[in-house]
Design an enzyme around this catalytic site. Structure first.
Site, PDB file in Angstrom:
ATOM      1  N   CYS A 115       0.834  -1.202   0.000  1.00  0.00           N
ATOM      2  CA  CYS A 115       0.000   0.000   0.000  1.00  0.00           C
ATOM      3  C   CYS A 115       0.871   1.255   0.000  1.00  0.00           C
ATOM      4  O   CYS A 115       0.624   2.193  -0.763  1.00  0.00           O
ATOM      5  CB  CYS A 115      -0.928  -0.025   1.213  1.00  0.00           C
ATOM      6  SG  CYS A 115      -2.122   1.322   1.262  1.00  0.00           S
ATOM      7  N   CYS A 116       1.914   1.268   0.850  1.00  0.00           N
ATOM      8  CA  CYS A 116       2.826   2.427   0.866  1.00  0.00           C
ATOM      9  C   CYS A 116       3.538   2.577  -0.477  1.00  0.00           C
ATOM     10  O   CYS A 116       3.787   3.704  -0.925  1.00  0.00           O
ATOM     11  CB  CYS A 116       3.859   2.283   1.980  1.00  0.00           C
ATOM     12  SG  CYS A 116       3.298   2.781   3.616  1.00  0.00           S
ATOM     13  N   CYS A 198      -1.203   8.211   7.704  1.00  0.00           N
ATOM     14  CA  CYS A 198      -2.554   7.965   7.212  1.00  0.00           C
ATOM     15  C   CYS A 198      -3.468   7.542   8.364  1.00  0.00           C
ATOM     16  O   CYS A 198      -3.022   6.971   9.359  1.00  0.00           O
ATOM     17  CB  CYS A 198      -2.527   6.860   6.163  1.00  0.00           C
ATOM     18  SG  CYS A 198      -1.530   7.255   4.715  1.00  0.00           S
ATOM     19  N   CYS A 201      -3.269   3.865   9.620  1.00  0.00           N
ATOM     20  CA  CYS A 201      -2.000   3.305  10.098  1.00  0.00           C
ATOM     21  C   CYS A 201      -1.354   4.140  11.190  1.00  0.00           C
ATOM     22  O   CYS A 201      -0.166   3.967  11.468  1.00  0.00           O
ATOM     23  CB  CYS A 201      -1.026   3.146   8.934  1.00  0.00           C
ATOM     24  SG  CYS A 201      -1.686   2.107   7.611  1.00  0.00           S
ATOM     25  N   CYS A 220       8.031   4.258   5.797  1.00  0.00           N
ATOM     26  CA  CYS A 220       7.184   4.156   4.599  1.00  0.00           C
ATOM     27  C   CYS A 220       7.960   3.636   3.396  1.00  0.00           C
ATOM     28  O   CYS A 220       7.374   3.255   2.401  1.00  0.00           O
ATOM     29  CB  CYS A 220       6.669   5.528   4.172  1.00  0.00           C
ATOM     30  SG  CYS A 220       6.141   6.629   5.441  1.00  0.00           S
TER      31      CYS A 220
HETATM   32  S1  SF4 Z   1       0.560   4.535   5.756  1.00  0.00           S
HETATM   33 FE1  SF4 Z   1      -1.022   2.920   5.606  1.00  0.00          FE
HETATM   34  S2  SF4 Z   1      -2.741   3.730   4.350  1.00  0.00           S
HETATM   35 FE2  SF4 Z   1      -0.921   5.102   4.122  1.00  0.00          FE
HETATM   36  S3  SF4 Z   1       0.044   4.386   2.255  1.00  0.00           S
HETATM   37 FE3  SF4 Z   1       1.086   3.309   3.953  1.00  0.00          FE
HETATM   38  S4  SF4 Z   1      -0.062   1.380   4.318  1.00  0.00           S
HETATM   39 FE4  SF4 Z   1      -1.313   2.717   2.961  1.00  0.00          FE
END
Ligand code: SF4
Length: 224
Positions: A115-116, A198, A201, A220
């Site tokens: 996701c990151c 986010c 998270c 990240c």
């Molecule tokens: S912090 Fe969480 S929601 Fe944001 S990009 Fe990374 S995994 Fe995705």
């Protein structure tokens, strides 16, 4: 630009002895307008934005808009733009709908690294391809992974120069500057969030342990 580390002693040799303003002045003189300040609306960026725009009012500031930032973060974004009469440049990955269609719902719960990569690392790479240097709010005492952060260094990962003007600042230094200059800052800091990412998270914590709490992830992928 080549990712091979260039030698530029005029940039780096005495960097450690420079103040934050001196580091920013050097970066502006050398790189503006091909220079970005990365803003994620942490307390460090409140300081850096103020220092940088005193030096160069047209300095370029960008933010990675993951689409799942806190409402307070979006409000801080608007407040800062109004105060400094500027506009930050947003960079985003694919839409949340497209991500869900391609990878399933709530990817952040199952594969936060993936996701990151989609929502932060890819748009960061695209943003940094536009410039020759970037400025970040990393401080050495934020995490063991950041303990050796130089004030100015070659970023081999992105093939551009990178400055961390607050590398030797403490958290107390940051807050002293914010209060002395009555700067806008993310109100989540007053509610126990030392580090803000986010919504999915980030939980309140006194340090970066509030990011991806409980799953072992600590960065990240933006600065490693
Ligand atoms: S912090 Fe969480 S929601 Fe944001 S990009 Fe990374 S995994 Fe995705």
């Amino acid at each position: 630009m080549s990712a091979t580390a260039p030698i530029d002693s005029s940039l780096t040799d005495d960097a450690e002895s420079l103040t934050a303003s001196d580091v920013l002045t050097r970066m502006v003189e050398r790189f503006h307008p091909r220079l970005f300040l990365a803003c994620s609306f942490q307390q460090e960026e409140s300081v850096l934005i103020d220092l940088l725009l005193r030096i160069e009012p047209n300095a370029r500031i960008f933010t990675l808009d993951t689409g799942v930032l806190f409402p307070e973060t979006y409000e801080t974004w608007r407040t800062m733009e109004a105060r400094y009469e500027t506009e930050f440049e947003p960079w985003s990955g694919i839409s949340l709908e497209q991500q869900a269609a391609e990878h399933g719902a709530a990817l952040w719960e199952r594969e936060p690294d993936a996701c990151c990569a989609i929502r932060k690392v890819t748009p960061l790479r695209e943003a940094l391809s536009q410039v020759d240097a970037w400025i970040v709010g990393v401080r050495r005492d934020q995490a063991p992974t950041r303990a050796n952060t130089p004030k100015i260094d070659w970023d081999a990962k992105h093939g551009i120069w990178k400055a961390a003007p607050l590398a030797d600042w403490s958290e107390r230094d940051v807050w002293r500057y914010i209060h002395q200059h009555d700067l806008p800052y993310n109100p989540l800091h007053d509610r126990g969030y030392a580090s803000i990412g986010c919504t999915h998270c980030t939980v309140p914590a006194a340090d970066r342990s509030g990011r991806w709490a409980g799953n072992g992830k600590v960065e990240c992928g933006l600065h490693g």
